[in-house]
Design an enzyme around this catalytic site. Structure first.
Site, PDB file in Angstrom:
ATOM      1  N   ASP A  67       2.418  -1.449 -18.579  1.00 52.26           N
ATOM      2  CA  ASP A  67       1.128  -0.786 -18.386  1.00 52.26           C
ATOM      3  C   ASP A  67       1.136   0.679 -18.811  1.00 52.26           C
ATOM      4  OD1 ASP A  67       2.843  -0.116 -16.285  1.00 52.26           O
ATOM      5  OD2 ASP A  67       1.713  -1.241 -14.797  1.00 52.26           O
ATOM      6  N   ASN A 136       0.392  -3.298  -2.179  1.00 49.04           N
ATOM      7  CA  ASN A 136      -0.719  -4.260  -2.058  1.00 49.04           C
ATOM      8  C   ASN A 136      -0.458  -5.542  -2.852  1.00 49.04           C
ATOM      9  OD1 ASN A 136      -1.032  -3.452  -4.684  1.00 49.04           O
ATOM     10  ND2 ASN A 136      -3.098  -2.615  -4.452  1.00 49.04           N
ATOM     11  N   HIS A 138       0.488  -5.697  -6.052  1.00 47.69           N
ATOM     12  CA  HIS A 138       0.238  -5.676  -7.496  1.00 47.69           C
ATOM     13  C   HIS A 138       1.537  -5.824  -8.284  1.00 47.69           C
ATOM     14  CE1 HIS A 138       0.299  -0.958  -7.689  1.00 47.69           C
ATOM     15  NE2 HIS A 138       1.457  -1.412  -8.091  1.00 47.69           N
ATOM     16  N   GLU A 143      -4.249  -5.537  -9.772  1.00 43.93           N
ATOM     17  CA  GLU A 143      -4.570  -5.263  -8.366  1.00 43.93           C
ATOM     18  C   GLU A 143      -5.087  -6.537  -7.691  1.00 43.93           C
ATOM     19  OE1 GLU A 143      -3.479  -2.592  -7.303  1.00 43.93           O
ATOM     20  OE2 GLU A 143      -4.176  -0.782  -8.317  1.00 43.93           O
TER      21      GLU A 143
END
Ligand code: F6R
Length: 241
Positions: A67, A136, A138, A143
């Site tokens: 990313d 979370n 990811h 996400e």
């Protein structure tokens, strides 16, 4: 899924380094998928050390990063492009032309996503993908709520992710609101996955990833379906299993 429990961050980095080195030595033209963030920094230090000791060469290696932030140029110190050069590429014998990250400063981001997928395909796919995990759930910057069938795409970063990553910026306001990330399905296409995790803070995320329901609300849970995943985690991170 193979689980390797180690004592601490240093041991996690060393085990990860030997797995990557084995792959680099075994394949004629290895394609590595790489991650940024705090977790793989130790791995990259170990790889540099092994290179300096003449134990490994990266001349035939290609890399694809997961990313990049939208809006940051390669020169920006907070960009993942910069991070990779600082933490790994500038210290080893890899040809920079063989290192790929999505271009978050592209004028046509949709085209950039399509091109990134094409480049991975052209390279023959990713032999081993290094992953960290977000609190979370990811993976990459996929996400919670991201479609499991997603390919490389633009994503709005969750506020919790921006807050977690604010430590790399001068202030929270400076953290970009979007990123380009390989999709969940792009990650799942990797022939092998090496997920690294360290510290008590990640313990709950690891337990949900390995033992929780497979759900788009917790992206890393999809890894339960991948045929070749190795999780290397320290005792603190694996304490809730
Ligand atoms: C980084 C990435 C992220 C991180 C995750 C954990 O390229 O894609 O998924 O792996 O946010 O970050 P750290 O390692 O900083 O806890």
């Amino acid at each position: 899924m193979q689980l390797k429990t180690v004592e601490n961050y240093q041991d996690m980095s060393m085990v990860a380094c030997s797995i990557i080195m084995e792959k680099v030595k075994q394949l004629e033209s290895p394609v590595l998928g790489l991650a940024t963030g705090s977790t793989p920094e130790g791995l990259y230090k170990q790889l540099i050390e092994q290179y300096k000791q003449d134990n490994v060469s990266f001349q035939n290696v290609k890399t694809f990063n997961l990313d990049e932030y939208v809006g940051l140029t390669k020169q920006n110190k907070q960009s993942y492009d910069y991070y990779m050069r600082e933490n790994l590429f500038s210290h080893i014998d890899i040809d920079l032309a063989n290192t790929y990250l999505p271009n978050g400063a592209s004028a046509d981001l949709d085209q950039e996503c399509i091109d990134y997928e094409a480049r991975i395909k052209q390279a023959g796919g990713i032999d081993i993908q290094v992953l960290g995990i977000g609190l979370n759930g990811h993976i990459g910057f996929n996400e919670p709520g991201t479609n499991f069938s997603s390919r490389t795409h633009i994503i709005d970063l969750a506020e919790s992710t921006r807050t977690a990553n604010a430590r790399f910026f001068d202030s929270l306001e400076e953290v970009p609101e979007q990123a380009i990330t390989m999709g969940v399905d792009t990650i799942m296409d990797s022939k092998e996955i090496l997920l690294l995790v360290s510290g008590e803070k990640k313990a709950e995320a690891v337990s949900r990833m390995l033992e929780g329901e497979i759900s788009e609300e917790f992206p890393a849970s999809i890894l339960q379906k991948h045929p070749h995943v190795t999780v290397v985690g320290d005792k603190a991170a694996l304490s809730l299993l």
